[in-house]
Design a protein around this motif. Structure first.
Motif, PDB file in Angstrom:
ATOM      1  N   ASP A   1     -11.963  93.276  74.937  1.00  0.00           N
ATOM      2  CA  ASP A   1     -11.094  92.229  74.401  1.00  0.00           C
ATOM      3  C   ASP A   1     -11.009  92.301  72.886  1.00  0.00           C
ATOM      4  OD1 ASP A   1     -10.711  91.233  76.966  1.00  0.00           O
ATOM      5  OD2 ASP A   1     -12.352  89.785  76.780  1.00  0.00           O
ATOM      6  N   ALA A   2     -12.145  92.613  72.239  1.00  0.00           N
ATOM      7  CA  ALA A   2     -12.179  92.567  70.782  1.00  0.00           C
ATOM      8  C   ALA A   2     -13.261  93.500  70.246  1.00  0.00           C
ATOM      9  CB  ALA A   2     -12.430  91.135  70.309  1.00  0.00           C
ATOM     10  N   ILE A   3     -13.209  93.652  68.931  1.00  0.00           N
ATOM     11  CA  ILE A   3     -14.176  94.466  68.194  1.00  0.00           C
ATOM     12  C   ILE A   3     -14.754  93.574  67.112  1.00  0.00           C
ATOM     13  CG2 ILE A   3     -14.487  96.499  66.705  1.00  0.00           C
ATOM     14  CD1 ILE A   3     -11.799  97.543  67.981  1.00  0.00           C
ATOM     15  N   VAL A   4     -16.040  93.727  66.844  1.00  0.00           N
ATOM     16  CA  VAL A   4     -16.641  93.071  65.690  1.00  0.00           C
ATOM     17  C   VAL A   4     -17.362  94.134  64.884  1.00  0.00           C
ATOM     18  CG1 VAL A   4     -18.772  92.390  66.875  1.00  0.00           C
ATOM     19  CG2 VAL A   4     -18.047  91.151  64.847  1.00  0.00           C
ATOM     20  N   VAL A   5     -17.151  94.092  63.576  1.00  0.00           N
ATOM     21  CA  VAL A   5     -17.845  95.018  62.680  1.00  0.00           C
ATOM     22  C   VAL A   5     -18.710  94.196  61.741  1.00  0.00           C
ATOM     23  CG1 VAL A   5     -15.838  95.180  61.113  1.00  0.00           C
ATOM     24  CG2 VAL A   5     -17.632  96.903  61.001  1.00  0.00           C
ATOM     25  N   LEU A   6     -19.984  94.569  61.660  1.00  0.00           N
ATOM     26  CA  LEU A   6     -20.927  93.917  60.764  1.00  0.00           C
ATOM     27  C   LEU A   6     -20.928  94.709  59.471  1.00  0.00           C
ATOM     28  CD1 LEU A   6     -21.702  93.218  63.747  1.00  0.00           C
ATOM     29  CD2 LEU A   6     -23.995  92.818  62.903  1.00  0.00           C
ATOM     30  N   THR A   7     -20.501  94.072  58.390  1.00  0.00           N
ATOM     31  CA  THR A   7     -20.366  94.779  57.118  1.00  0.00           C
ATOM     32  C   THR A   7     -21.729  95.136  56.547  1.00  0.00           C
ATOM     33  OG1 THR A   7     -20.286  92.711  55.888  1.00  0.00           O
ATOM     34  CG2 THR A   7     -18.170  93.672  56.553  1.00  0.00           C
ATOM     35  N   GLY A   8     -21.709  96.027  55.582  1.00  0.00           N
ATOM     36  CA  GLY A   8     -22.939  96.387  54.901  1.00  0.00           C
ATOM     37  C   GLY A   8     -23.167  97.871  54.763  1.00  0.00           C
ATOM     38  N   GLY A   9     -22.405  98.695  55.423  1.00  0.00           N
ATOM     39  CA  GLY A   9     -22.626 100.129  55.328  1.00  0.00           C
ATOM     40  C   GLY A   9     -21.315 100.881  55.250  1.00  0.00           C
ATOM     41  N   ALA A  10     -21.401 102.059  54.711  1.00  0.00           N
ATOM     42  CA  ALA A  10     -20.223 102.903  54.543  1.00  0.00           C
ATOM     43  C   ALA A  10     -19.606 103.245  55.888  1.00  0.00           C
ATOM     44  CB  ALA A  10     -20.604 104.183  53.808  1.00  0.00           C
ATOM     45  N   ALA A  11     -18.305 103.267  55.942  1.00  0.00           N
ATOM     46  CA  ALA A  11     -17.489 103.713  57.073  1.00  0.00           C
ATOM     47  C   ALA A  11     -17.444 102.730  58.243  1.00  0.00           C
ATOM     48  CB  ALA A  11     -17.913 105.092  57.560  1.00  0.00           C
ATOM     49  N   ARG A  12     -18.178 101.657  58.206  1.00  0.00           N
ATOM     50  CA  ARG A  12     -18.167 100.728  59.339  1.00  0.00           C
ATOM     51  C   ARG A  12     -16.771 100.141  59.565  1.00  0.00           C
ATOM     52  NH1 ARG A  12     -23.627  96.989  58.625  1.00  0.00           N
ATOM     53  NH2 ARG A  12     -25.099  98.701  58.371  1.00  0.00           N
ATOM     54  N   ILE A  13     -16.170  99.615  58.505  1.00  0.00           N
ATOM     55  CA  ILE A  13     -14.869  98.954  58.648  1.00  0.00           C
ATOM     56  C   ILE A  13     -13.803  99.963  59.057  1.00  0.00           C
ATOM     57  CG2 ILE A  13     -13.056  97.669  57.444  1.00  0.00           C
ATOM     58  CD1 ILE A  13     -15.285  96.353  55.767  1.00  0.00           C
ATOM     59  N   GLU A  14     -13.809 101.131  58.455  1.00  0.00           N
ATOM     60  CA  GLU A  14     -12.821 102.154  58.801  1.00  0.00           C
ATOM     61  C   GLU A  14     -12.937 102.564  60.269  1.00  0.00           C
ATOM     62  OE1 GLU A  14     -14.755 102.135  56.137  1.00  0.00           O
ATOM     63  OE2 GLU A  14     -13.688 102.849  54.368  1.00  0.00           O
ATOM     64  N   ASP A  15     -14.167 102.732  60.743  1.00  0.00           N
ATOM     65  CA  ASP A  15     -14.365 103.112  62.145  1.00  0.00           C
ATOM     66  C   ASP A  15     -13.870 102.009  63.088  1.00  0.00           C
ATOM     67  OD1 ASP A  15     -15.455 105.469  61.262  1.00  0.00           O
ATOM     68  OD2 ASP A  15     -17.430 105.147  62.135  1.00  0.00           O
ATOM     69  N   ALA A  16     -14.132 100.754  62.741  1.00  0.00           N
ATOM     70  CA  ALA A  16     -13.671  99.639  63.571  1.00  0.00           C
ATOM     71  C   ALA A  16     -12.148  99.559  63.574  1.00  0.00           C
ATOM     72  CB  ALA A  16     -14.277  98.331  63.070  1.00  0.00           C
ATOM     73  N   LEU A  17     -11.538  99.750  62.416  1.00  0.00           N
ATOM     74  CA  LEU A  17     -10.074  99.726  62.341  1.00  0.00           C
ATOM     75  C   LEU A  17      -9.460 100.867  63.142  1.00  0.00           C
ATOM     76  CD1 LEU A  17      -9.713  98.758  58.592  1.00  0.00           C
ATOM     77  CD2 LEU A  17      -8.817  97.432  60.519  1.00  0.00           C
ATOM     78  N   ALA A  18     -10.089 102.027  63.136  1.00  0.00           N
ATOM     79  CA  ALA A  18      -9.594 103.158  63.933  1.00  0.00           C
ATOM     80  C   ALA A  18      -9.652 102.834  65.420  1.00  0.00           C
ATOM     81  CB  ALA A  18     -10.380 104.421  63.613  1.00  0.00           C
ATOM     82  N   LEU A  19     -10.727 102.190  65.859  1.00  0.00           N
ATOM     83  CA  LEU A  19     -10.818 101.774  67.260  1.00  0.00           C
ATOM     84  C   LEU A  19      -9.690 100.802  67.613  1.00  0.00           C
ATOM     85  CD1 LEU A  19     -14.668 101.183  67.651  1.00  0.00           C
ATOM     86  CD2 LEU A  19     -13.319 102.956  68.811  1.00  0.00           C
ATOM     87  N   LEU A  20      -9.429  99.854  66.719  1.00  0.00           N
ATOM     88  CA  LEU A  20      -8.354  98.884  66.940  1.00  0.00           C
ATOM     89  C   LEU A  20      -7.003  99.592  66.992  1.00  0.00           C
ATOM     90  CD1 LEU A  20      -7.635  95.835  67.158  1.00  0.00           C
ATOM     91  CD2 LEU A  20      -7.396  95.860  64.654  1.00  0.00           C
ATOM     92  N   ARG A  21      -6.753 100.448  66.022  1.00  0.00           N
ATOM     93  CA  ARG A  21      -5.485 101.194  65.961  1.00  0.00           C
ATOM     94  C   ARG A  21      -5.268 102.024  67.224  1.00  0.00           C
ATOM     95  NH1 ARG A  21      -6.132 105.738  62.103  1.00  0.00           N
ATOM     96  NH2 ARG A  21      -7.213 106.496  63.944  1.00  0.00           N
ATOM     97  N   ASP A  22      -6.349 102.588  67.741  1.00  0.00           N
ATOM     98  CA  ASP A  22      -6.251 103.468  68.901  1.00  0.00           C
ATOM     99  C   ASP A  22      -6.244 102.716  70.235  1.00  0.00           C
ATOM    100  OD1 ASP A  22      -6.185 105.512  67.058  1.00  0.00           O
ATOM    101  OD2 ASP A  22      -8.283 106.088  67.352  1.00  0.00           O
TER     102      ASP A  22
END
Length: 189
Positions: A35-56
């Motif tokens: 249903d959804a994705i949650v990304v816990l901030t604090g490390g490199a590439a986390r947000i980009e990887d989560a956005l790629a999952l959403l985009r895909d």
């Protein structure tokens, strides 16, 4: 007393090695859509990887939790221009969470408000075991799928010769143990 102390130390050391074994050393795309994705901030590439999952198409919505109060969706969209269109339709940000416990609480509130039944969790590999413990306490009724980010400078395979990695893993292990103790005490009540 010495026997009990020795037993406790051995238990901690053994637990540390088991913790290191729990850290994912690879990842696979989620087998089914969530249903959804949650990304816990604090490390490199986390947000980009989560956005790629959403985009895909692996989920319909994304929560970025633990965002600095001065960072807006627009700032993130500008910085991550490849994904800017997603910020208009499908991304929410949380400014309240200050730590992993806060991430779990805010994720629970957000997920319940949206009737989320399944979540993909995006965070660093070393942070995933504790994140899952905290989230399972808050959202026991939601299916959680781990999607660990592999930090480039993390040397889990030879952590003992890399002081930075050893310190990070030991710190995370102690926080993980605290989370397990907290969960055990909450379950006992």
């Amino acid at each position: 007393f010495m026997f009990l102390f020795g037993f406790f130390v051995a238990l901690l050391i053994g637990g540390f090695y088991l913790f290191i074994e729990k850290i994912p050393d690879s990842r696979a795309l989620p087998a089914e859509k969530s249903d959804a994705i949650v990304v816990l901030t604090g490390g490199a590439a986390r947000i980009e990887d989560a956005l790629a999952l959403l985009r895909d198409g692996h989920a319909e919505r994304l929560l970025i939790t633990g965002v600095h109060p001065s960072t807006s969706k627009r700032i993130l969209a500008d910085k991550l221009s490849e994904f800017s269109a997603l910020f208009d339709c499908c991304v929410d940000i949380d400014h309240r969470a200050l730590n992993t416990v806060g991430n779990a609480v805010e994720t629970g509130l957000w997920a319940r408000a949206r009737n989320v039944r399944s979540l993909i969790i995006v965070t660093s590999s070393y942070h995933m075991p504790r994140s899952l413990v905290e989230l399972e306490q808050v959202v026991p009724d939601i299916r959680l799928t781990a999607y660990p980010v592999m930090p480039e400078n993390l040397r889990i395979d030879s952590w003992w010769v890399h002081p930075g990695t050893a310190n990070l893993l030991l710190s995370e292990y102690l926080k993980y143990v605290a989370s397990l103790v907290k969960r055990t005490l909450a379950d006992a009540v």
